[in-house]
Design a protein around this motif. Structure first.
Motif, mmCIF file in Angstrom:
data_model
loop_
_atom_site.group_PDB
_atom_site.id
_atom_site.type_symbol
_atom_site.label_atom_id
_atom_site.label_comp_id
_atom_site.label_asym_id
_atom_site.label_seq_id
_atom_site.Cartn_x
_atom_site.Cartn_y
_atom_site.Cartn_z
ATOM 1 N N PHE A 19 31.386 60.091 -18.328
ATOM 2 C CA PHE A 19 32.435 60.914 -18.274
ATOM 3 C C PHE A 19 33.150 61.216 -17.216
ATOM 4 O O PHE A 19 34.104 61.513 -17.134
ATOM 5 N N ALA A 20 32.201 61.165 -15.826
ATOM 6 C CA ALA A 20 32.299 61.198 -14.404
ATOM 7 C C ALA A 20 33.361 60.692 -13.916
ATOM 8 O O ALA A 20 35.089 60.827 -13.714
ATOM 9 N N ASP A 21 34.182 59.666 -14.544
ATOM 10 C CA ASP A 21 35.244 58.527 -14.261
ATOM 11 C C ASP A 21 36.553 59.364 -15.618
ATOM 12 O O ASP A 21 37.424 59.282 -14.399
ATOM 13 N N LEU A 22 35.491 59.423 -16.591
ATOM 14 C CA LEU A 22 36.925 60.258 -17.543
ATOM 15 C C LEU A 22 37.204 61.852 -16.472
ATOM 16 O O LEU A 22 38.768 61.453 -16.509
ATOM 17 N N ARG A 23 36.574 62.176 -16.213
ATOM 18 C CA ARG A 23 36.416 63.472 -15.037
ATOM 19 C C ARG A 23 38.158 63.130 -14.290
ATOM 20 O O ARG A 23 39.314 63.877 -13.701
ATOM 21 N N ASP A 24 37.770 61.804 -13.041
ATOM 22 C CA ASP A 24 38.332 61.413 -12.382
ATOM 23 C C ASP A 24 39.387 61.174 -12.888
ATOM 24 O O ASP A 24 40.458 61.702 -12.224
ATOM 25 N N LEU A 25 40.127 60.348 -13.783
ATOM 26 C CA LEU A 25 41.089 59.832 -14.363
ATOM 27 C C LEU A 25 41.907 61.476 -14.613
ATOM 28 O O LEU A 25 42.732 61.411 -14.583
ATOM 29 N N GLN A 26 41.274 62.088 -15.719
ATOM 30 C CA GLN A 26 41.463 63.380 -15.988
ATOM 31 C C GLN A 26 43.278 64.084 -13.870
ATOM 32 O O GLN A 26 43.702 64.265 -14.650
ATOM 33 N N HIS A 226 48.917 50.218 -35.280
ATOM 34 C CA HIS A 226 48.977 51.332 -36.216
ATOM 35 C C HIS A 226 50.832 51.694 -35.082
ATOM 36 O O HIS A 226 50.274 51.933 -34.644
ATOM 37 N N GLY A 227 51.702 51.669 -36.317
ATOM 38 C CA GLY A 227 52.990 51.430 -35.914
ATOM 39 C C GLY A 227 53.694 51.244 -34.304
ATOM 40 O O GLY A 227 53.475 50.253 -34.293
ATOM 41 N N GLU A 228 53.294 52.382 -33.581
ATOM 42 C CA GLU A 228 53.393 51.905 -32.124
ATOM 43 C C GLU A 228 52.319 50.908 -31.473
ATOM 44 O O GLU A 228 52.990 50.384 -29.473
ATOM 45 N N VAL A 229 51.647 50.910 -31.648
ATOM 46 C CA VAL A 229 50.671 51.143 -30.530
ATOM 47 C C VAL A 229 49.989 48.835 -30.822
ATOM 48 O O VAL A 229 50.298 48.439 -31.623
ATOM 49 N N ARG A 230 50.392 48.978 -29.543
ATOM 50 C CA ARG A 230 51.090 47.145 -30.274
ATOM 51 C C ARG A 230 49.180 46.414 -29.521
ATOM 52 O O ARG A 230 49.024 45.279 -29.838
ATOM 53 N N GLU A 231 48.508 46.911 -29.036
ATOM 54 C CA GLU A 231 47.697 46.314 -28.862
ATOM 55 C C GLU A 231 46.048 47.182 -28.604
ATOM 56 O O GLU A 231 46.793 48.407 -28.328
ATOM 57 N N VAL A 232 44.613 46.853 -28.994
ATOM 58 C CA VAL A 232 43.593 47.897 -28.753
ATOM 59 C C VAL A 232 42.500 46.642 -27.660
ATOM 60 O O VAL A 232 42.434 45.339 -27.942
ATOM 61 N N ILE A 233 42.212 47.586 -26.347
ATOM 62 C CA ILE A 233 41.329 46.882 -25.651
ATOM 63 C C ILE A 233 39.397 47.491 -26.323
ATOM 64 O O ILE A 233 39.585 48.547 -26.212
ATOM 65 N N ILE A 234 39.317 46.207 -26.120
ATOM 66 C CA ILE A 234 37.464 46.693 -27.087
ATOM 67 C C ILE A 234 36.837 46.443 -25.657
ATOM 68 O O ILE A 234 36.330 45.563 -25.129
ATOM 69 N N VAL A 235 36.584 47.373 -25.012
ATOM 70 C CA VAL A 235 35.346 47.897 -23.627
ATOM 71 C C VAL A 235 33.740 48.004 -24.486
ATOM 72 O O VAL A 235 33.743 49.382 -25.064
ATOM 73 N N ASP A 236 33.089 47.826 -23.647
ATOM 74 C CA ASP A 236 31.734 48.431 -23.313
ATOM 75 C C ASP A 236 31.795 49.908 -23.116
ATOM 76 O O ASP A 236 31.657 49.756 -20.994
ATOM 77 N N GLY A 237 31.015 50.713 -23.489
ATOM 78 C CA GLY A 237 30.833 52.260 -22.639
ATOM 79 C C GLY A 237 30.393 52.178 -21.025
ATOM 80 O O GLY A 237 30.178 52.924 -20.094
ATOM 81 N N SER A 238 29.150 51.459 -20.883
ATOM 82 C CA SER A 238 27.598 51.346 -20.386
ATOM 83 C C SER A 238 28.592 50.316 -19.025
ATOM 84 O O SER A 238 27.739 51.403 -18.031
ATOM 85 N N GLU A 239 29.361 50.165 -19.005
ATOM 86 C CA GLU A 239 30.405 49.680 -17.735
ATOM 87 C C GLU A 239 30.466 50.366 -17.159
ATOM 88 O O GLU A 239 31.388 51.309 -17.006
ATOM 89 N N PRO A 240 30.109 50.252 -15.610
ATOM 90 C CA PRO A 240 30.600 51.326 -14.782
ATOM 91 C C PRO A 240 32.339 51.161 -14.620
ATOM 92 O O PRO A 240 32.708 50.384 -14.758
ATOM 93 N N GLN A 241 32.333 52.209 -14.537
ATOM 94 C CA GLN A 241 34.032 53.200 -14.493
ATOM 95 C C GLN A 241 35.105 52.012 -15.211
ATOM 96 O O GLN A 241 35.618 51.424 -14.830
ATOM 97 N N ILE A 242 34.525 51.632 -16.400
ATOM 98 C CA ILE A 242 35.181 51.217 -17.654
ATOM 99 C C ILE A 242 36.198 51.333 -17.189
ATOM 100 O O ILE A 242 37.492 50.206 -17.632
ATOM 101 N N LEU A 243 36.745 52.715 -17.542
ATOM 102 C CA LEU A 243 37.904 52.949 -18.163
ATOM 103 C C LEU A 243 39.186 53.130 -17.120
ATOM 104 O O LEU A 243 40.526 52.526 -16.898
ATOM 105 N N SER A 244 38.841 53.228 -15.777
ATOM 106 C CA SER A 244 39.858 53.124 -14.647
ATOM 107 C C SER A 244 40.099 52.004 -14.459
ATOM 108 O O SER A 244 40.857 51.638 -14.205
ATOM 109 N N ARG A 245 38.959 50.748 -14.343
ATOM 110 C CA ARG A 245 39.071 49.170 -14.661
ATOM 111 C C ARG A 245 39.830 48.722 -15.847
ATOM 112 O O ARG A 245 41.104 47.988 -15.379
#
Length: 260
Positions: A19-26, A226-245
């Motif tokens: 959630f801290a990573d989410l905050r930093d991205l925001q 769906h529609g405009e979405v061309r790709e989906v990335i499956i990730v493990d949320g417990s990985e450090p800073q996964i979204l930023s990476r």
């Protein structure tokens, strides 16, 4: 702006650092948009309330009493829990359901006579989501839809996430799970596939390389394309800073691509 889909039970189990990573991205202006599910919590609450539910081909039949619980859990307890988790680390979040402002417009699925008040998305008011982001908040969206008459619909979270991403014009979506991606056994060792097409996934399900609990996860990810979405990335949320990476371009998790 990016759209992230996560199951309610997965989100609740994620470390504070996620959630801290989410905050930093925001804070950096990435504009996260979250669409969440909550199947296990719905089942728990139905059991507590003694409401019988039947499953038709693996899908929960949504009667009016079930729909009350679906809305209570998704738009209520789970949605607010996610908002609290984000705000606890200093992020700014605003929880809404697809009913609010008619955000997610829906119609009955084709086999609604069998499975009840389950909906397909007909449109998403992207301007509401954009407005929430422009005000400096992270939208946290519960997948309950509504039609012009005010009838509510239980919408699959993956379908809802794909529709939200598509109407926002997002080409790539992140699905946060509790697995590192789609695994394949190579020379007796399990490895994460960096990228895979929808057809390759179907082939791997047929051969049994994707099996058990992984099947619904990958099918869910495919439902987001769906529609405009061309790709989906499956990730493990417990990985450090996964979204930023992932957003920074690191090859991590599994990228599922729709072929032209």
């Amino acid at each position: 702006m990016f759209v992230m889909k996560c199951g309610g039970s997965t989100l609740a189990a994620l470390p504070e650092s996620f959630f801290a990573d989410l905050r930093d991205l925001q804070t950096s202006g990435s504009g996260p948009v979250i669409v969440h599910g909550g199947g296990p919590a719905i089942s728990d609450n139905l059991a507590k309330l003694g409401i019988e539910t039947e499953f038709v081909n693996g899908l929960r039949k949504t009667t009016e009493p079930v729909l009350d619980v679906v809305e209570m859990v998704l738009a209520g307890s789970i949605n607010k829990q996610i908002v609290r988790l984000i705000q606890r680390v200093g992020g700014q979040a605003l929880g809404v359901s697809g009913v609010d402002g008619g955000l997610i417009q829906a119609k009955p699925v084709s086999n609604h006579a069998e499975i009840g008040w389950v909906g397909d998305v007909t449109s998403v008011k992207a301007e509401i989501i954009q407005g929430i982001v422009n005000m400096g908040y992270m939208p946290v969206i519960a997948p309950v839809g509504v039609d012009a008459s005010g009838q509510r619909y239980n919408i699959n979270a993956d379908t809802a996430a794909g529709a939200v991403a598509s109407y926002l014009g997002v080409k790539r979506m992140i699905v946060v799970t509790d697995v590192p991606g789609i695994m394949k056994t190579v020379n007796g060792e399990k490895k994460v596939l960096p990228s895979v097409s929808v057809q390759e996934i179907e082939d791997m399900i047929q051969t049994g390389e994707i099996y058990g609990g992984m099947i619904p996860k990958v099918r869910a990810a495919i439902a987001c394309i769906h529609g405009e979405v061309r790709e989906v990335i499956i990730v493990d949320g417990s990985e450090p800073q996964i979204l930023s990476r992932v957003l920074g371009g690191e090859t991590i998790g599994t990228r599922i691509m729709r072929m032209q």
